[in-house]
Motif scaffolding. Structure first.
Motif, PDB file in Angstrom:
ATOM      1  N   PRO A 180       0.826  -1.208   0.000  1.00  0.00           N
ATOM      2  CA  PRO A 180       0.000   0.000   0.000  1.00  0.00           C
ATOM      3  C   PRO A 180       0.865   1.263   0.000  1.00  0.00           C
ATOM      4  CG  PRO A 180      -0.049  -1.066   2.164  1.00  0.00           C
ATOM      5  CD  PRO A 180       0.700  -1.989   1.242  1.00  0.00           C
ATOM      6  N   HIS A 183       1.860   4.127   3.591  1.00  0.00           N
ATOM      7  CA  HIS A 183       2.817   3.909   4.674  1.00  0.00           C
ATOM      8  C   HIS A 183       4.233   4.054   4.121  1.00  0.00           C
ATOM      9  CE1 HIS A 183       0.438   3.091   8.109  1.00  0.00           C
ATOM     10  NE2 HIS A 183      -0.204   2.080   7.578  1.00  0.00           N
ATOM     11  N   ARG A 206      -2.319  -4.960  -6.600  1.00  0.00           N
ATOM     12  CA  ARG A 206      -2.458  -5.744  -5.372  1.00  0.00           C
ATOM     13  C   ARG A 206      -1.512  -6.927  -5.447  1.00  0.00           C
ATOM     14  NH1 ARG A 206      -7.959  -7.745  -3.996  1.00  0.00           N
ATOM     15  NH2 ARG A 206      -6.754  -9.081  -2.609  1.00  0.00           N
ATOM     16  N   MET A 229       3.492 -11.460   2.855  1.00  0.00           N
ATOM     17  CA  MET A 229       3.663 -11.717   1.412  1.00  0.00           C
ATOM     18  C   MET A 229       4.698 -12.823   1.195  1.00  0.00           C
ATOM     19  SD  MET A 229       3.551  -7.755   0.173  1.00  0.00           S
ATOM     20  CE  MET A 229       2.037  -6.779   0.394  1.00  0.00           C
ATOM     21  N   ARG A 232       3.161 -16.101   2.018  1.00  0.00           N
ATOM     22  CA  ARG A 232       2.300 -16.594   0.931  1.00  0.00           C
ATOM     23  C   ARG A 232       3.152 -17.123  -0.227  1.00  0.00           C
ATOM     24  NH1 ARG A 232      -2.764 -12.241   1.354  1.00  0.00           N
ATOM     25  NH2 ARG A 232      -3.178 -12.757   3.539  1.00  0.00           N
ATOM     26  N   GLY A 256      10.410  -6.631   5.324  1.00  0.00           N
ATOM     27  CA  GLY A 256      10.413  -5.713   6.465  1.00  0.00           C
ATOM     28  C   GLY A 256       9.007  -5.400   6.908  1.00  0.00           C
ATOM     29  N   SER A 257       8.899  -4.606   7.968  1.00  0.00           N
ATOM     30  CA  SER A 257       7.656  -4.165   8.635  1.00  0.00           C
ATOM     31  C   SER A 257       7.272  -5.075   9.784  1.00  0.00           C
ATOM     32  CB  SER A 257       6.437  -4.042   7.701  1.00  0.00           C
ATOM     33  OG  SER A 257       6.696  -3.132   6.667  1.00  0.00           O
ATOM     34  N   ARG A 279      15.292  -5.945   6.756  1.00  0.00           N
ATOM     35  CA  ARG A 279      15.659  -4.624   7.272  1.00  0.00           C
ATOM     36  C   ARG A 279      14.624  -4.214   8.310  1.00  0.00           C
ATOM     37  NH1 ARG A 279      11.447  -2.323   7.104  1.00  0.00           N
ATOM     38  NH2 ARG A 279      10.265  -1.734   5.341  1.00  0.00           N
ATOM     39  N   LYS A 386       0.944  -6.213  15.413  1.00  0.00           N
ATOM     40  CA  LYS A 386       1.422  -6.127  14.026  1.00  0.00           C
ATOM     41  C   LYS A 386       0.730  -7.213  13.234  1.00  0.00           C
ATOM     42  CE  LYS A 386       4.348  -3.099  12.575  1.00  0.00           C
ATOM     43  NZ  LYS A 386       4.862  -2.620  11.307  1.00  0.00           N
ATOM     44  N   GLY A 389       1.822  -6.764   8.735  1.00  0.00           N
ATOM     45  CA  GLY A 389       2.802  -5.678   8.594  1.00  0.00           C
ATOM     46  C   GLY A 389       2.232  -4.326   8.993  1.00  0.00           C
ATOM     47  N   TYR A 390       0.946  -4.268   9.283  1.00  0.00           N
ATOM     48  CA  TYR A 390       0.329  -3.022   9.764  1.00  0.00           C
ATOM     49  C   TYR A 390       0.440  -2.956  11.277  1.00  0.00           C
ATOM     50  CZ  TYR A 390      -2.235  -2.366   5.322  1.00  0.00           C
ATOM     51  OH  TYR A 390      -2.593  -2.159   4.015  1.00  0.00           O
ATOM     52  N   ASP A 444     -17.290  -5.857  10.756  1.00  0.00           N
ATOM     53  CA  ASP A 444     -17.685  -4.828   9.780  1.00  0.00           C
ATOM     54  C   ASP A 444     -17.740  -3.444  10.415  1.00  0.00           C
ATOM     55  OD1 ASP A 444     -17.903  -6.767   7.913  1.00  0.00           O
ATOM     56  OD2 ASP A 444     -20.095  -6.883   7.931  1.00  0.00           O
ATOM     57  N   ARG A 457     -10.337 -10.445  13.811  1.00  0.00           N
ATOM     58  CA  ARG A 457     -10.502 -11.681  13.027  1.00  0.00           C
ATOM     59  C   ARG A 457     -11.184 -12.758  13.867  1.00  0.00           C
ATOM     60  NH1 ARG A 457      -7.724 -10.853   7.713  1.00  0.00           N
ATOM     61  NH2 ARG A 457      -6.833  -8.816   8.081  1.00  0.00           N
TER      62      ARG A 457
HETATM   63  C1  MCA Z   1     -12.226  -7.850   4.204  1.00  0.00           C
HETATM   64  N1  MCA Z   1     -12.239  -6.732   3.482  1.00  0.00           N
HETATM   65  C2  MCA Z   1     -13.151  -5.934   4.034  1.00  0.00           C
HETATM   66  C3  MCA Z   1     -13.706  -6.612   5.149  1.00  0.00           C
HETATM   67  N2  MCA Z   1     -13.113  -7.786   5.205  1.00  0.00           N
HETATM   68  N3  MCA Z   1     -13.565  -4.719   3.710  1.00  0.00           N
HETATM   69  C4  MCA Z   1     -14.532  -4.157   4.466  1.00  0.00           C
HETATM   70  N4  MCA Z   1     -15.099  -4.745   5.535  1.00  0.00           N
HETATM   71  C5  MCA Z   1     -14.728  -5.970   5.905  1.00  0.00           C
HETATM   72  N5  MCA Z   1     -15.305  -6.535   6.950  1.00  0.00           N
HETATM   73  C6  MCA Z   1     -11.416  -6.472   2.276  1.00  0.00           C
HETATM   74  C7  MCA Z   1     -10.130  -5.780   2.530  1.00  0.00           C
HETATM   75  O1  MCA Z   1     -10.265  -4.390   2.445  1.00  0.00           O
HETATM   76  C8  MCA Z   1      -9.280  -6.289   1.388  1.00  0.00           C
HETATM   77  O2  MCA Z   1      -9.601  -5.648   0.191  1.00  0.00           O
HETATM   78  C9  MCA Z   1      -9.705  -7.691   1.254  1.00  0.00           C
HETATM   79  O3  MCA Z   1     -11.041  -7.730   1.764  1.00  0.00           O
HETATM   80  C10 MCA Z   1      -8.807  -8.647   2.010  1.00  0.00           C
HETATM   81  O4  MCA Z   1      -8.637  -8.127   3.309  1.00  0.00           O
HETATM   82  P1  MCA Z   1      -7.596  -8.665   4.314  1.00  0.00           P
HETATM   83  O5  MCA Z   1      -7.952 -10.071   4.616  1.00  0.00           O
HETATM   84  O6  MCA Z   1      -7.461  -7.742   5.454  1.00  0.00           O
HETATM   85  O7  MCA Z   1      -6.289  -8.512   3.515  1.00  0.00           O
HETATM   86  P2  MCA Z   1      -5.178  -9.542   3.340  1.00  0.00           P
HETATM   87  O8  MCA Z   1      -5.325 -10.235   2.042  1.00  0.00           O
HETATM   88  O9  MCA Z   1      -5.081 -10.400   4.530  1.00  0.00           O
HETATM   89  O10 MCA Z   1      -3.916  -8.602   3.306  1.00  0.00           O
HETATM   90  C11 MCA Z   1      -2.660  -9.076   3.478  1.00  0.00           C
HETATM   91  C12 MCA Z   1      -1.644  -8.047   2.978  1.00  0.00           C
HETATM   92  C13 MCA Z   1      -1.930  -6.735   3.703  1.00  0.00           C
HETATM   93  C14 MCA Z   1      -1.820  -7.888   1.486  1.00  0.00           C
HETATM   94  C15 MCA Z   1      -0.281  -8.586   3.290  1.00  0.00           C
HETATM   95  O11 MCA Z   1      -1.946  -6.982   5.110  1.00  0.00           O
HETATM   96  C16 MCA Z   1      -0.926  -5.652   3.368  1.00  0.00           C
HETATM   97  O12 MCA Z   1      -0.989  -5.050   2.305  1.00  0.00           O
HETATM   98  N6  MCA Z   1       0.024  -5.375   4.268  1.00  0.00           N
HETATM   99  C17 MCA Z   1       1.047  -4.369   4.101  1.00  0.00           C
HETATM  100  C18 MCA Z   1       1.152  -3.500   5.311  1.00  0.00           C
HETATM  101  C19 MCA Z   1       2.244  -2.449   5.167  1.00  0.00           C
HETATM  102  O13 MCA Z   1       2.557  -1.961   4.097  1.00  0.00           O
HETATM  103  N7  MCA Z   1       2.829  -2.069   6.284  1.00  0.00           N
HETATM  104  C20 MCA Z   1       3.875  -1.093   6.312  1.00  0.00           C
HETATM  105  C21 MCA Z   1       3.751  -0.317   7.588  1.00  0.00           C
HETATM  106  P3  MCA Z   1      -8.562  -5.526  -1.013  1.00  0.00           P
HETATM  107  O14 MCA Z   1      -8.142  -6.922  -1.299  1.00  0.00           O
HETATM  108  O15 MCA Z   1      -9.329  -4.864  -2.097  1.00  0.00           O
HETATM  109  O16 MCA Z   1      -7.450  -4.707  -0.452  1.00  0.00           O
HETATM  110  S1  MCA Z   1       5.225  -0.490   8.549  1.00  0.00           S
HETATM  111  C22 MCA Z   1       6.279   0.602   7.911  1.00  0.00           C
HETATM  112  O17 MCA Z   1       6.008   1.281   6.960  1.00  0.00           O
HETATM  113  C23 MCA Z   1       7.644   0.565   8.574  1.00  0.00           C
HETATM  114  C24 MCA Z   1       8.383   1.816   8.298  1.00  0.00           C
HETATM  115  C25 MCA Z   1       8.439  -0.626   8.016  1.00  0.00           C
HETATM  116  O18 MCA Z   1       9.341  -1.105   8.715  1.00  0.00           O
HETATM  117  O19 MCA Z   1       8.164  -1.037   6.893  1.00  0.00           O
END
Ligand code: MCA
Ligand code: AMP
Length: 481
Positions: A180, A183, A206, A229, A232, A256-257, A279, A386, A389-390, A444, A457
């Protein structure tokens, strides 16, 4: 300060960005960001509707070129979260892709559509300084709503150059990721990083293992991802020989994260011959440590402090730990040009996060191996989760749950999850024990008010929450009735 993006000063026809089948060369990016930058009020703050699209990259780069601070918004955030971020950061306008529908309260802001084809404008040379804010990134704490970390231009330049050194990252690299863009990981490392090097990035829109395999098979050299990721990927490898082949071709795989479990490291190495480099960073500090591309990979460690970053471990009372014995645990504190300048409108929180002599208290607990490699072993606050990664604060989810009429009391914890690292668990005392609200309704409710990744969850219903004599919830004592 010198330009954050030297390649935009004398742009050529090399591809800078690709999202799906849309791409932009450096020349096109220079034109579009120059035209947009000229329309942004100097010295202001602007919100960016940070979808995983070309427009987000153009908007943020334009803001940086104009000397304007960008506040990236998660397009899946709910009304309550967006309301907080907008009232706290008070942006003068929002930048969004033409046609994007903006929810309340974002649509109440003046809107500027991001045109990726804009050109011809000469960029004014704004008087920008190293310490000027570049980004305000919202990050969760243990309690209350997220805080806006103000990241100066100096920190971005420093962290990206330190990573270039550690990873031998050059303009020849082609990065692929599906992170995303609201961040630090996806935006600063994943978009601004390649642009600062004069290289290119392909964003998957995605994350899918097929998308990763396709790009690495077609010229991408690096992959960035969160541990979920890579988990997976590790799961998919036995079924997808083409994924193993593609990963085997990569120059560098970076995670990372959050911590990447050793088991996932090992499965990926066994199937691809590649070692994933870890990292360690934080929104407030950008990047602190990394395993070097030319260094010894050691699964379970986050490597060495990056050039220019001071890192120490301290005891509970702040006394520095001098041992490099792989055993003595202390909190990581960091200092250096990679640090943020503070939390927006929160001098109290800023003062609490920094020591008198400028060390940032990360809250992460670690040991150091004899050769300096840092091994993170845990986190000080149990109320930070965490997941995927969020970083998610238990307090903000508890507050959202308490706003549901069917909830009388609520406590939130994290528990281990093979895919997400940790999953969010809600412990709820229902208002009416005879008819507790359905789990999905509570999930929701949180997803709608805050963001989908903050939804519980798992939901457990209890007749009461365990509390100590002071009335404080004893989270460690939470068990099912
Ligand atoms: C599910 N969805 C919903 C609901 N349930 N929407 C609305 N209401 C609900 N009840 C939607 C979600 O929006 C998502 O949509 C899809 O269904 C799947 O959701 P979810 O199960 O949560 O996602 P996932 O497949 O498990 O996601 C795994 C992921 C994600 C892709 C790994 O967690 C992710 O992108 N993580 C990256 C976090 C990150 O970048 N962190 C950096 C911060 P859709 O599929 O359309 O999205 S840390 C940082 O920046 C520091 C500096 C560092 O060290 O890096
Ligand atoms: P955030 O505040 O969302 O930027 O997340 C920062 C936090 O992510 C850090 O304080 C660490 O707890 C965690 N983190 C980041 N990278 C790693 C890593 N490679 N290993 C373990 N934890 C990490």
């Amino acid at each position: 300060m010198s330009s954050l993006f030297p390649a935009l000063e004398s742009p050529d026809g090399q591809v800078a960005l690709r999202f799906g089948d849309r791409s932009m060369t450096y020349a096109e990016l220079a034109g579009a960001t120059g035209a947009l930058a000229a329309r942004l009020p100097a010295g202001s703050r602007v919100a960016v509707w940070a979808t995983p699209a070309l427009e987000t990259a153009v908007a943020v780069v334009a803001a940086l070129r104009a000397g304007v601070a960008a506040v990236p918004l998660n397009p899946k955030s709910g009304e309550k979260e967006l309301g907080h971020i907008l009232s706290d950061s008070a942006p003068v306008l929002v930048l969004a892709a033409p046609g994007d529908e903006l929810p309340s309260p974002v649509r109440d802001l003046p809107r500027l559509d991001v045109e990726v084809t804009g050109a011809g404008s000469t960029l004014p040379s704004p008087a920008v300084a190293d310490e000027d804010p570049a980004l305000v990134v919202y990050t969760s704490g243990t309690t209350g709503p997220p805080k806006g970390a103000v990241i100066p231009r100096r920190a971005i330049a420093h962290t990206l150059d330190a990573l270039a050194d550690a990873w031998q990252w050059t303009g020849d690299d082609v990065l692929v990721h599906g992170l995303p863009l609201f961040h630090v990981h996806g935006l600063v490392l994943g978009i601004l990083g390649p642009l600062r090097r004069g290289g290119s990035v392909r964003h998957l829109g995605r994350f899918t293992t097929e998308g990763v395999a396709h790009e690495l098979d077609n010229g991408a050299t690096m992959l960035f991802g969160v541990p979920t990721m890579y988990h997976r990927i590790a799961q998919a490898l036995p079924e997808q020989p083409e994924l193993a082949r593609a990963l085997g071709r990569a120059r560098l795989l970076v995670s990372g994260s959050a911590a990447l479990p050793v088991h996932d490291h090992e499965r990926i190495t066994a199937a691809t011959g590649q070692r994933v480099v870890e990292r360690y960073g934080m929104t407030e500090t950008l990047m602190n440590t990394s395993v070097r591309a030319d260094g010894e990979p050691r699964p379970g460690t986050v490597g060495l402090p990056l050039p220019g970053v001071d890192l120490r471990l301290v005891e509970e009372d702040g006394t520095p730990i001098t041992a490099y014995d792989g055993e003595t645990v202390g909190e990581i504190q960091v200092r250096g040009p990679n640090l943020f300048t503070g939390y927006l409108n929160r001098p109290d929180a800023t003062a609490g996060a920094l020591t008198a002599d400028g060390w940032f208290r990360t809250g992460d607990m670690a040991v150091r191996d004899p050769d300096g490699y840092v091994r993170i072993v845990g986190r000080k606050a149990t109320d930070l989760i965490k997941s995927g990664g969020y970083k998610i604060g238990a307090g903000e989810i508890e507050n959202a749950l308490l706003e549901h009429p069917g909830v009388r009391e609520a406590a939130v914890t994290g528990e281990p999850d093979a895919d997400l690292g940790e999953r969010i668990v809600a412990w709820v005392v229902p208002a009416d024990p005879q008819s507790p609200p359905p789990d999905s309704e509570l999930a929701d409710h949180v997803a709608r008010r805050l963001a989908p990744h903050k939804r519980p969850r798992v939901v457990h219903f209890l007749s009461s929450l365990p509390r100590n004599d002071m009335g404080k919830i004893m989270k460690r004592a939470l068990t099912r009735d």
